[in-house]
Enzyme design. Structure first.
Site, short mmCIF file in Angstrom:
data_model
loop_
_atom_site.label_atom_id
_atom_site.label_comp_id
_atom_site.label_asym_id
_atom_site.label_seq_id
_atom_site.Cartn_x
_atom_site.Cartn_y
_atom_site.Cartn_z
N THR A 135 0.82 -1.21 0.00
CA THR A 135 0.00 0.00 0.00
C THR A 135 0.85 1.26 0.00
OG1 THR A 135 -1.42 1.29 1.48
CG2 THR A 135 -0.12 -0.37 2.51
N ASP A 136 0.27 2.36 -0.46
CA ASP A 136 0.96 3.66 -0.40
C ASP A 136 1.04 4.17 1.04
OD1 ASP A 136 -1.74 4.33 -0.04
OD2 ASP A 136 -1.79 5.85 -1.62
N GLU A 137 0.25 3.56 1.94
CA GLU A 137 0.19 4.09 3.31
C GLU A 137 1.51 3.91 4.06
OE1 GLU A 137 -3.51 3.39 5.38
OE2 GLU A 137 -4.57 3.07 3.50
N TYR A 161 -1.84 -0.58 10.97
CA TYR A 161 -1.97 -1.23 9.66
C TYR A 161 -0.76 -0.91 8.78
CZ TYR A 161 -3.28 -1.66 4.73
OH TYR A 161 -3.27 -1.95 3.38
N LYS A 165 2.26 -3.35 7.31
CA LYS A 165 2.53 -3.53 5.87
C LYS A 165 3.98 -3.11 5.57
CE LYS A 165 0.17 -4.68 2.95
NZ LYS A 165 -0.19 -6.02 2.41
P1 NAD Z 1 -9.50 -7.51 2.24
O1 NAD Z 1 -9.47 -7.24 3.70
O2 NAD Z 1 -10.74 -7.27 1.47
O3 NAD Z 1 -9.10 -9.05 1.96
C1 NAD Z 1 -8.06 -9.68 2.64
C2 NAD Z 1 -8.21 -11.17 2.38
O4 NAD Z 1 -7.12 -11.85 3.03
C3 NAD Z 1 -9.50 -11.79 2.93
O5 NAD Z 1 -10.06 -12.64 1.97
C4 NAD Z 1 -9.04 -12.57 4.14
O6 NAD Z 1 -9.84 -13.70 4.42
C5 NAD Z 1 -7.63 -12.98 3.72
N1 NAD Z 1 -6.75 -13.27 4.85
C6 NAD Z 1 -6.60 -12.58 6.00
N2 NAD Z 1 -5.71 -13.18 6.80
C7 NAD Z 1 -5.25 -14.27 6.12
C8 NAD Z 1 -4.31 -15.28 6.40
N3 NAD Z 1 -3.64 -15.32 7.56
N4 NAD Z 1 -4.07 -16.23 5.46
C9 NAD Z 1 -4.77 -16.23 4.28
N5 NAD Z 1 -5.69 -15.31 3.98
C10 NAD Z 1 -5.93 -14.35 4.89
O7 NAD Z 1 -8.28 -6.69 1.67
P2 NAD Z 1 -8.10 -5.99 0.23
O8 NAD Z 1 -8.63 -4.64 0.29
O9 NAD Z 1 -8.54 -6.94 -0.82
O10 NAD Z 1 -6.51 -5.87 0.19
C11 NAD Z 1 -5.69 -6.92 -0.35
C12 NAD Z 1 -4.24 -6.51 -0.25
O11 NAD Z 1 -4.03 -5.29 -0.97
C13 NAD Z 1 -3.77 -6.26 1.18
O12 NAD Z 1 -2.47 -6.77 1.32
C14 NAD Z 1 -3.78 -4.74 1.30
O13 NAD Z 1 -2.79 -4.30 2.22
C15 NAD Z 1 -3.41 -4.34 -0.11
N6 NAD Z 1 -3.92 -3.02 -0.55
C16 NAD Z 1 -5.24 -2.70 -0.38
C17 NAD Z 1 -5.69 -1.46 -0.85
C18 NAD Z 1 -7.14 -1.08 -0.75
O14 NAD Z 1 -7.50 0.06 -1.07
N7 NAD Z 1 -8.04 -1.97 -0.34
C19 NAD Z 1 -4.80 -0.57 -1.45
C20 NAD Z 1 -3.45 -0.94 -1.59
C21 NAD Z 1 -3.03 -2.17 -1.14
P1 TYD Z 2 -10.81 3.80 4.20
O1 TYD Z 2 -11.74 3.37 3.11
O2 TYD Z 2 -10.93 3.17 5.54
O3 TYD Z 2 -9.34 3.64 3.61
P2 TYD Z 2 -7.90 4.17 4.23
O4 TYD Z 2 -8.09 4.56 5.64
O5 TYD Z 2 -7.06 2.95 4.07
O6 TYD Z 2 -7.49 5.31 3.34
O7 TYD Z 2 -10.97 5.37 4.39
C1 TYD Z 2 -10.80 6.27 3.31
C2 TYD Z 2 -10.88 7.66 3.87
O8 TYD Z 2 -12.24 7.89 4.32
C3 TYD Z 2 -10.00 7.89 5.07
O9 TYD Z 2 -9.48 9.23 5.02
C4 TYD Z 2 -10.93 7.74 6.26
C5 TYD Z 2 -12.25 8.22 5.70
N1 TYD Z 2 -13.47 7.61 6.29
C6 TYD Z 2 -14.51 8.40 6.72
O10 TYD Z 2 -14.45 9.66 6.66
N2 TYD Z 2 -15.62 7.80 7.25
C7 TYD Z 2 -15.72 6.45 7.38
O11 TYD Z 2 -16.76 5.94 7.90
C8 TYD Z 2 -14.64 5.63 6.90
C9 TYD Z 2 -14.70 4.13 6.99
C10 TYD Z 2 -13.53 6.25 6.35
#
Ligand code: NAD
Ligand code: TYD
Length: 357
Positions: A135-137, A161, A165
């Site tokens: 992630t960019d975070e 988080y 990561k």
């Molecule tokens: P998500 O929470 O929707 O899905 C995570 C999945 O991992 C779930 O299916 C869960 O059951 C599985 N999981 C959790 N613990 C596990 C374990 N110990 N072994 C096997 N499986 C396990 O997450 P997402 O949003 O799909 O994100 C996927 C990846 O992308 C993550 O690594 C996250 O850090 C990264 N990412 C997410 C975003 C975003 O905006 N959602 C952006 C950049 C990077």
């Molecule tokens: P989120 O989808 O949780 O992603 P991330 O925290 O990983 O960026 O949140 C996106 C943005 O929205 C973040 O600045 C937090 C904000 N947010 C709200 O304002 N209200 C909410 O209920 C949630 C879940 C997030």
């Protein structure tokens, strides 16, 4: 070498989109290892029922024995690691799970993969890839006029988080430098799209709006994120897997910075058009400013020029096209929404929002 890949976390939001996208463009088998935590959902994968190119295994990336067995049996040419605890607010309430899965789990997955990789022929060793999805975070928070994150930015994670990561990214890097494992890391901005679990901002807004609930905006709503449609993230990962230079990291982003409040307004406006409220008023009426998230990062922005220049990747969707598709998907899939809003989901909503003004 056989073209099978092992995907972890493939029942989650991005992982399931990746598995479906992969099988739409390749006949290679996908082994999908997912622990099915609250975020994992087999209903994300119903379109693959009966497709023998998809082999689902319920289990954890922390289970070294299981992974060693899967690698030996299926002989994949790549591991793509999505499995993680992914929600910042949950990491504030329960950081331990993030340490276990994101750090210890990634370590176990890396180490089991190293054992497998060491046993491959010279040719197969060279072709193998371990791609870590991050992630960019990890780069921390930008000020208003700072340049966007590039791959050389310092790591300055601010939440449990992002810290977990960041630690996993460092382990991946170390396995390349120390053991020669052919790794790739992608650091992507905020995703949105189908199958997004409604604890995250965009699906929460859509589902709350339709359920006549408040639309909670943390703090002043001026925090900025750089939104990317999930299918574009998946195409970026495929491109890095195919052509990325071993040991490198690639930022993936949508060149689309937006303040949260503008996201909220956009979602409300699209719903006003597609599913007007019975009273004729706008969904904007449901917006509620609530207590901010502790340590809330102010701004993320990705400079995606490396992946564009080196690998020729660009997002296909604009935010305008991607958010329209997303809103429509939630309108078209009320059953999926109803099923993910289980008792456990309601407990989380109570825990996260009850204490906010
Ligand atoms: P998500 O929470 O929707 O899905 C995570 C999945 O991992 C779930 O299916 C869960 O059951 C599985 N999981 C959790 N613990 C596990 C374990 N110990 N072994 C096997 N499986 C396990 O997450 P997402 O949003 O799909 O994100 C996927 C990846 O992308 C993550 O690594 C996250 O850090 C990264 N990412 C997410 C975003 C975003 O905006 N959602 C952006 C950049 C990077
Ligand atoms: P989120 O989808 O949780 O992603 P991330 O925290 O990983 O960026 O949140 C996106 C943005 O929205 C973040 O600045 C937090 C904000 N947010 C709200 O304002 N209200 C909410 O209920 C949630 C879940 C997030």
């Amino acid at each position: 070498m056989n073209k099978t890949i092992l995907v972890t976390g493939g029942a989650g939001f991005i992982g399931s989109n990746f598995v479906m996208g992969w099988l739409a463009q390749s006949d290679a088998t996908v082994i999908n290892l997912d622990y099915l935590t609250y975020a994992g959902n087999m209903e994300n994968l119903t379109s693959l029922e009966g497709d023998n190119r998809h082999i689902f295994v319920k289990g954890s990336i922390g289970d070294a024995e299981l992974i060693t067995g899967l690698l030996a049996t299926h002989q994949p040419c790549a591991v793509v690691n999505f499995a993680a605890e992914s929600h910042v607010d949950r990491s504030i309430h329960s950081p331990e799970d993030f340490i276990q899965t994101n750090i210890v789990g990634t370590f176990r997955l890396l180490d089991a993969t190293r054992g497998y990789w060491n046993g491959l022929s010279t040719e197969d060793k060279a072709a193998f890839r371990f791609l870590h999805v991050s992630t960019d975070e990890v780069y921390g928070s930008l000020k208003k006029d700072d340049p966007a994150f590039s791959e050389t930015n310092r790591y300055e994670p601010n939440s449990p988080y992002s810290a977990s990561k960041a630690a996993s990214d460092h382990l991946v890097r170390a396995y390349h430098h120390t053991y020669g494992l052919p790794v790739l890391t992608t650091n992507c901005s905020n995703n949105y799209g189908p199958f997004h679990f409604p604890e995250k901002l965009i699906p929460l807004l859509i589902t709350n709006a339709l359920a006549n609930k408040n639309l909670p905006v943390y703090g002043d709503g001026q925090q900025i994120r750089d939104w990317l449609y999930v299918a574009d993230h998946c195409s970026g990962i495929r491109r890095v897997l195919e052509a990325g230079r071993v040991g490198e990291t690639y930022n993936i982003g949508g060149w689309n910075e937006m303040a949260n409040i503008d996201i909220v307004h956009t979602v409300c406006d699209l719903l006003d058009e597609a599913r007007p409220r019975a009273d004729g008023k706008s969904y904007r009426e449901q917006i509620t400013f609530v207590t901010d998230r502790p340590g809330h990062d102010r701004r993320y922005a990705i400079d995606a020029s490396k992946i564009e220049q080196e690998l020729g990747w660009k997002p296909a969707e604009t935010f305008a096209t991607g958010i329209r598709k997303t809103v429509q998907w939630y309108l078209d899939n009320p059953e999926w929404v109803a099923h993910v809003q289980s008792g456990a989901y309601r407990d989380w909503v109570e825990k996260n929002y009850a204490g906010r003004d």
